[in-house]
Write a protein that holds these residues in place. Structure first.
Motif, PDB file in Angstrom:
ATOM      1  N   THR A  14     -14.096 -33.364 -49.547  1.00 55.17           N
ATOM      2  CA  THR A  14     -13.017 -33.072 -48.603  1.00 55.17           C
ATOM      3  C   THR A  14     -12.452 -34.389 -48.084  1.00 55.17           C
ATOM      4  O   THR A  14     -13.183 -35.368 -47.932  1.00 55.17           O
ATOM      5  N   LEU A  15     -11.137 -34.375 -47.816  1.00 57.02           N
ATOM      6  CA  LEU A  15     -10.452 -35.612 -47.426  1.00 57.02           C
ATOM      7  C   LEU A  15      -9.962 -35.547 -45.978  1.00 57.02           C
ATOM      8  O   LEU A  15      -9.834 -34.469 -45.386  1.00 57.02           O
ATOM      9  N   ASN A  16      -9.669 -36.714 -45.461  1.00 58.44           N
ATOM     10  CA  ASN A  16      -9.201 -36.829 -44.071  1.00 58.44           C
ATOM     11  C   ASN A  16      -7.675 -36.716 -44.026  1.00 58.44           C
ATOM     12  O   ASN A  16      -6.987 -37.451 -44.730  1.00 58.44           O
ATOM     13  N   THR A  31      -0.304 -35.478 -42.702  1.00 60.78           N
ATOM     14  CA  THR A  31      -0.196 -34.604 -41.525  1.00 60.78           C
ATOM     15  C   THR A  31       1.197 -34.022 -41.336  1.00 60.78           C
ATOM     16  O   THR A  31       1.351 -33.014 -40.646  1.00 60.78           O
ATOM     17  N   ASP A  32       2.189 -34.634 -41.943  1.00 60.32           N
ATOM     18  CA  ASP A  32       3.549 -34.101 -41.784  1.00 60.32           C
ATOM     19  C   ASP A  32       3.900 -33.019 -42.794  1.00 60.32           C
ATOM     20  O   ASP A  32       4.979 -32.421 -42.711  1.00 60.32           O
ATOM     21  N   LEU A  33       3.024 -32.767 -43.748  1.00 55.86           N
ATOM     22  CA  LEU A  33       3.360 -31.851 -44.836  1.00 55.86           C
ATOM     23  C   LEU A  33       3.718 -30.434 -44.388  1.00 55.86           C
ATOM     24  O   LEU A  33       4.580 -29.807 -44.996  1.00 55.86           O
ATOM     25  N   PRO A  34       3.100 -29.882 -43.370  1.00 57.21           N
ATOM     26  CA  PRO A  34       3.478 -28.520 -42.976  1.00 57.21           C
ATOM     27  C   PRO A  34       4.989 -28.418 -42.714  1.00 57.21           C
ATOM     28  O   PRO A  34       5.634 -27.460 -43.122  1.00 57.21           O
ATOM     29  N   GLY A  87     -15.407 -30.063 -43.520  1.00 57.78           N
ATOM     30  CA  GLY A  87     -14.350 -29.075 -43.747  1.00 57.78           C
ATOM     31  C   GLY A  87     -13.733 -28.659 -42.426  1.00 57.78           C
ATOM     32  O   GLY A  87     -12.512 -28.453 -42.327  1.00 57.78           O
ATOM     33  N   GLU A  88     -14.562 -28.582 -41.413  1.00 58.28           N
ATOM     34  CA  GLU A  88     -14.051 -28.246 -40.075  1.00 58.28           C
ATOM     35  C   GLU A  88     -13.196 -29.378 -39.507  1.00 58.28           C
ATOM     36  O   GLU A  88     -12.170 -29.125 -38.878  1.00 58.28           O
ATOM     37  N   GLY A  89     -13.641 -30.603 -39.728  1.00 54.88           N
ATOM     38  CA  GLY A  89     -12.849 -31.738 -39.261  1.00 54.88           C
ATOM     39  C   GLY A  89     -11.447 -31.689 -39.861  1.00 54.88           C
ATOM     40  O   GLY A  89     -10.438 -31.807 -39.150  1.00 54.88           O
ATOM     41  N   ALA A  90     -11.397 -31.482 -41.186  1.00 56.75           N
ATOM     42  CA  ALA A  90     -10.109 -31.410 -41.863  1.00 56.75           C
ATOM     43  C   ALA A  90      -9.303 -30.211 -41.383  1.00 56.75           C
ATOM     44  O   ALA A  90      -8.087 -30.305 -41.152  1.00 56.75           O
ATOM     45  N   SER A  91      -9.995 -29.085 -41.209  1.00 56.92           N
ATOM     46  CA  SER A  91      -9.319 -27.870 -40.743  1.00 56.92           C
ATOM     47  C   SER A  91      -8.662 -28.105 -39.382  1.00 56.92           C
ATOM     48  O   SER A  91      -7.500 -27.742 -39.161  1.00 56.92           O
ATOM     49  N   MET A  92      -9.402 -28.743 -38.486  1.00 58.29           N
ATOM     50  CA  MET A  92      -8.848 -29.011 -37.153  1.00 58.29           C
ATOM     51  C   MET A  92      -7.759 -30.073 -37.232  1.00 58.29           C
ATOM     52  O   MET A  92      -6.702 -29.948 -36.611  1.00 58.29           O
ATOM     53  N   GLY A  93      -8.026 -31.124 -37.999  1.00 58.59           N
ATOM     54  CA  GLY A  93      -7.078 -32.238 -38.074  1.00 58.59           C
ATOM     55  C   GLY A  93      -5.747 -31.827 -38.676  1.00 58.59           C
ATOM     56  O   GLY A  93      -4.699 -32.388 -38.335  1.00 58.59           O
TER      57      GLY A  93
END
Lengths: 548, 548
Positions: B196-198, B41-44, B212-218
């Motif tokens: 797809t991964l979490n 999650t910190d990658l951006p 895919g939506e879960g990952a997109s939102m997460g």
């Protein structure tokens, strides 16, 4: 011969009926008209069975009765007794009842009168209104056979939710009414209590499947009645018997406690709705009394949409469907539509012609969805007693072509159904049409056993549009409705068209049959549709719109 | 080896994806974290790919973005570019996309900016909001494979109605997202674009089927996303990825143009609804933007009920369902429920315990109704290409026990379903409960391939209750969530209970997994349910209720 034949069991159903008839009000057999007398609508007066006050009570609408009871000028008891007397006579002439509930109805009326005396007000919007009830609407501790001999011993444990709501509103149930075997005839005959007749002409059917209700309303055995409709079963009896009927959009009125063979089938939703002997206003009264109680808070399959007050307005566009593109209506029907059209145009209402959109396709969808299991469940109920299938049961079962659909085939049909609905809705919008005025049936009424063509009503079932039926004010006329030279030249478009067209022959077969109009509105525009029907009724029949 | 193997065809799907990726924003392979790095999650920020302004844009909710665009302090173009960059990175890390639509999205954003410049106002309530779209929601002139290799060449002729409405409101579609084969996993893997991964832990699934939506939102690749849900497919990804999701009551949001194998199946209605990366408020924004356009006037299968404004109120009764009576939730879930309970009680909200009512029975009904045809249609799509069934497809197909139901059996189940719904509704009323707060799944998130137990979400599908999922504010904690001596002594009630309980083992397997809460409301009380979720979110997480 075994005592356990289906006839023995059917006799039980007749016994229930026979034992329930209040014998004190029976017209002696020698005073009954001959079986050959077609029209019996004058019998209440002619027979002398009802006095003037009772005749006047039974001539009133539910709305008027409630108003009089509200003023204290009528009691619920005398109202229910008047209608009971008329119903007993009606039953002798038309065989429309399956069970009378006279004692309970009178007891209930007395309670309502006591309430009124004590509280100085009515118990609800249907206070003291006698309501006849189609047999398959369950009543607590009573049998419910739904037209099947095998179900004659089935006892219901609770009143149908709709009856609970109507009772809360003050309604009184005094008589249960006949229905055809399997519920799937636009006619009214079964192996238990037999065939119900049309009060205007006893060679005609009162329609079906709520045929007992059609006869009840046509003979004024109650101001309001309860029917059900999956292909025309409220509207066809209303049309054939010259009264009022309303098919609401599905999922507005509660079906909980109404017994059918294929319970849980929802590809085509059956609906329950009102018939009325006197007015469209009464249909609205019924709907409001039910929906004001928010039935969706008990039956969660319903949509939580309150009944709206809609003021009838002439600022509407009505399209007239003269022909559904498949089966040509008989001359009296076309005459009635012209009559209505001329009157509507004369007062400046916008009237256009409706070119039907794929009604044959609509019929293909709905007729396939009635019996995706090739009517297995219906056959099972017949086999359980051994009773023979009635010809019109066979007729409707044949819609399945004997084929059991796969789930995939059923789902594909459901998808087609939804596409058809959306296309039809888009077309109404594109053409700027609010309501479609049309025949309810190709004929004014069918000769007994001849109700074969359902599509003028069933089309609004597959499209799930609200639709009301009401009298055009006209009846079959021996001079005006003769087949013209032009008519004789008509070349039918199909075998079905030919079959229906050939039934007409001339006005004699349909003597005195009332001619109905049907108006359909957009999906869920139930209130608007009834309001529009009242506008047409006002313009065409001069019925004042009064309760606003 | 033949070129016509299913692998060849699947490659086409991968090519569509590969060719659509905006290469200029790809992080070089050597800068990507190792595959063994669980949390990304910190990658951006870490990657340096997004600048501060872009990071701040992608941290905002849809509501906030629209507000800024309304003030002119952000342009739609920079918003969509920021989210596109983040989405490209997210895809490299999580494999969540099936197709990027960067050029079209940027062109559309420019048009919106031009509109704003010229007119001085926003085009609609979703002006410039990037929305990710689950792949099986049809987009004009694009393929739609719904997770089946055999459908890879299927081109859609028209945008799904929902997309038309969202576009009218100003929404921009920039990326299409992954789904499992057959759509029937609470996980997200297929033979086309894979697994797809979490984002919180790449050993965990993002959930499914809108994975895919879960990952997109997460990963915050969009503020809003579109998912579908027939057993938890919106809520499970929202829960697993620590975001927000809403399953509306059926027949409110339009499904026209969304592709599924069993189109026309309506025993259990699938629904489409929003996911949001940032807030419950955004879920409401989405619902209002859609329903304010009266989709029922196009898709007539919908109920014509406008989206109501409901002011969140603490004067409600919330019942907590600690356990569904079938499968015991893992320790972190129970900890989060206790945490929420304590906070709610502390501010004086009425909280009671919910004793589950026949959840096993509910699961029996829904699991039988998923595949009355023994998943024939799903198998047919697999056979058409020869692709193998994924393990979790087999898992869900097995719900049918290989048995094809008769129509009579299906109808009986539908009748049972309605009875169960009415009973549950009556119970809510009798107990005076407005909302049920519960787990969304027995675990905080499932390990890849282990999503077996659907009933914490599917129960609200069979009951057709609106339900929202949102973060509890807690995540799995290596100290707080260890198995206690007490836990070790737990004797499962069934094999299923044992299977799910044994998966936990301890917090390590679920490291950093967010813990969600689910709140369900009464049938058609969608607005009230979202409002209640906001009250809980305010009390538990301190999220201010601001847009009223």
């Amino acid at each position: 011969m075994s005592l356990q034949t289906w006839e023995t069991k059917a006799q039980k159903g007749r016994d229930i009926l026979e034992n329930s008839i209040p014998k004190q009000w029976l017209l002696p057999a020698d005073k009954l008209p001959p079986a050959t007398q077609k029209n019996v609508t004058d019998l209440p007066r002619q027979s002398g069975l009802l006095n003037e006050r009772e005749l006047s009570i039974t001539d009133m609408s539910a709305t008027a009765l409630v108003a009089e009871m509200g003023k204290g000028s009528l009691t619920a008891e005398e109202v229910v007794v008047a209608f009971l007397k008329r119903a007993v006579l009606g039953h002798q002439l038309l065989n429309f009842a399956t069970e009378f509930m006279a004692d309970e109805a009178i007891a209930r009326a007395k309670k309502l009168d006591a309430y009124y005396q004590k509280m100085g007000k009515l118990v609800g919007p249907l206070h003291g209104v006698p309501i006849s009830v189609k047999e398959h609407v369950g009543l607590k501790n009573r049998t419910c056979n739904t037209g099947y001999v095998s179900w004659i011993d089935k006892v219901t444990s609770e009143d149908a939710l709709l009856l609970q709501l109507l009772a809360n509103a003050g309604g009184i149930f005094h008589v249960r009414t006949n229905q055809p075997q399997s519920l799937m005839h636009l006619c009214c005959s079964n192996n238990i209590t037999g065939q119900t007749l049309n009060p205007h002409n006893r060679e005609l059917t009162p329609g079906g499947s709520s045929g007992g209700e059609g006869a009840s309303m046509g003979f004024r055995c109650a101001p309001l009645g309860i029917g059900t409709d999956i292909g025309g079963s409220i509207r066809c009896p209303a049309a054939f018997c010259g009264v009022y009927g309303f098919r609401p959009t599905a999922l507005r009125n509660p079906l909980v406690g109404i017994k059918v063979a294929a319970a849980g089938q929802e590809s085509i939703h059956g609906v329950v709705g009102p018939l009325a002997s006197s007015s469209l206003e009464d249909l609205e009264l019924f709907q409001r009394a039910v929906l004001d109680q928010e039935p969706w808070d008990v039956d969660t399959s319903l949509v939580p949409i309150p009944w709206k007050k809609v003021i009838p307005s002439r600022d509407i566009t009505i399209a007239i469907m003269w022909d559904d593109g498949c089966v040509r209506p008989h001359p009296p029907i076309t005459r009635a539509l012209r009559h209505a059209r001329d009157k509507l145009v004369a007062v400046g209402i916008k009237v256009v012609d409706w070119e039907p959109y794929k009604h044959g396709h609509g019929w293909e969808i709905i007729s396939a969805l009635y019996y995706p299991d090739a009517a297995t469940l219906q056959h099972k109920q017949l086999q359980a007693s051994g009773e023979p299938a009635c010809p019109l049961s066979e007729w409707s079962f044949s819609y399945s072509k004997g084929k059991t659909l796969t789930h995939a085939e059923t789902w594909a049909l459901q998808e087609e159904r939804d596409i058809y609905r959306d296309e039809y809705h888009a077309l109404l919008k594109r053409r700027g049409v609010d309501f479609i005025l049309s025949p309810a049936y190709p004929a004014p009424a069918a000769v007994l056993g001849e109700s074969h063509y359902w599509s003028y009503t069933a089309i609004w079932n597959v499209l799930d549009l609200p639709a009301a039926v009401f009298p055009s004010g006209l009846a079959v006329d021996s001079e005006l409705d003769i087949l013209t030279a032009q008519d004789a030249k008509y070349i039918p478009r199909s075998e079905v068209d030919e079959r229906e067209w050939k039934k007409y022959q001339g006005p004699d077969r349909y003597e005195k049959a009332p001619i109905a109009l049907q108006i359909a509105g957009r999906h869920f525009k139930d209130e608007e549709t009834l309001a529009a029907a009242r506008v047409v009724d006002e313009v065409v029949n001069g019925v004042k719109i009064s309760n606003l």
